[in-house]
Write an enzyme that holds these catalytic residues in place. Structure first.
Site, PDB file in Angstrom:
ATOM      1  CB  VAL A  42       5.503  -0.074  -0.497  1.00 26.41           C
ATOM      2  CG1 VAL A  42       5.958  -1.861  -0.606  1.00 26.41           C
ATOM      3  CG2 VAL A  42       6.096   0.538  -1.789  1.00 26.41           C
ATOM      4  CE  LYS A  43      -2.240  -3.968  -1.984  1.00 26.09           C
ATOM      5  NZ  LYS A  43      -3.493  -5.422  -2.758  1.00 26.09           N
ATOM      6  CB  ILE A  44       3.827  -3.603   4.880  1.00 28.32           C
ATOM      7  CG1 ILE A  44       4.786  -2.732   3.217  1.00 28.32           C
ATOM      8  CG2 ILE A  44       4.216  -4.327   5.168  1.00 28.32           C
ATOM      9  CD1 ILE A  44       6.294  -3.833   2.950  1.00 28.32           C
TER      10      ILE A  44
END
Length: 274
Positions: A96-98
């Protein structure tokens, strides 16, 4: 150094994996929507969810970054869990890209929400790609929060420094890793003189303190930047399709193939045919 393709185009992703040099994928929602719309307008029956699943299947066994769109810690955590639960069962390869800091200006209450989301998702076993890294100290905080991947944006740092120097530029043009001089002084951004310098400093931070995170050199725009990212120890470079393709080009290689072909020995070829 591993190579991720930075693309939402299914054909480009498949081609990169078929070439045998691709180790993962980074993408974003707007690029995926454009790619889906393009296929739908050409008559293909496809929705965004199905499209993402096809990317994950092509990249099976390698990481694929899927991005959140929420801006608060609670929103990013909830959305990150939903992304992981929805898509990781397809091929077991979702991260997941944060964003490291989702604030729009200094003083916003969401200043640390990115790191809070990285910590919460990481503690639940969800690998996180922490993005929009522009300083080594941001990299340090992302690593401390538990990010599996940390993405310094090299090309955008080069843009910033060229802008500071008052230079007109093409974003795809090479920018020297050692930086740029103006008025007998090195132009810098708080001690960072180029995008590759940022990548190197981030690598050094992880190595000095033995963090397990991997540096993804992001926003790379030409083959020479990819080379320099490898030379400074980036664990991964995420590259547009065209950059991966152009890494293999050299005029002397083409010339050499022409000479080799002209020098073929017929008896040797006959022997190899059995």
């Amino acid at each position: 150094m591993k190579i991720f393709i930075d693309s939402a185009d299914l054909d480009e992703i498949k081609q990169a994996f078929d070439w045998g040099v691709c180790d993962g994928v980074t993408t974003n929602p707007s690029l995926m929507k454009k790619a889906v719309d393009k296929r739908v307008s050409a008559g293909e029956k496809l929705d965004l969810k199905e499209y993402i699943k096809r990317i994950l299947e092509i990249a099976k066994g390698t990481p694929v970054s899927l991005e959140v769109t929420e801006l608060t810690a609670a929103g990013m955590i909830e959305q990150g869990k939903r992304i992981f639960d929805m898509f990781n069962p397809v091929a077991g390869n979702v991260n997941v890209k944060i964003p490291v800091n989702p604030a729009f200006k200094d003083g916003d209450t969401t200043h640390f929400d990115g790191l809070r989301a990285v910590r919460a998702l990481s503690e639940q076993g969800i690998p996180v790609n922490c993005t929009l890294i522009f300083t080594p100290e941001q990299c340090l905080l992302a690593a401390k929060a538990g990010a599996a991947f940390i993405s310094p944006f090299a090309g955008r740092v080069d843009d910033l420094i060229r802008t500071k120097a008052g230079v007109k530029f093409d974003k795809t043009a090479y920018f020297p890793a050692e930086g740029m001089m103006k008025d007998d002084a090195l132009v810098e951004d708080n001690g960072v003189v180029s995008g590759i310098d940022l990548v190197e400093q981030c690598v050094d931070v992880l190595n000095i303190y033995d963090f397990e995170a991997e540096i993804i050199a992001a926003s790379l725009r030409n083959p020479r930047q990819a080379r320099e990212a490898a030379l400074v120890g980036a664990h991964i470079a995420t590259l547009p399709f065209t950059v991966i393709r152009d890494m293999l080009k050299h005029a002397k290689t083409f010339e050499g193939m022409d000479l080799f072909t002209k020098d073929i020995v017929p008896d040797y070829v006959k022997m190899l045919k059995g």
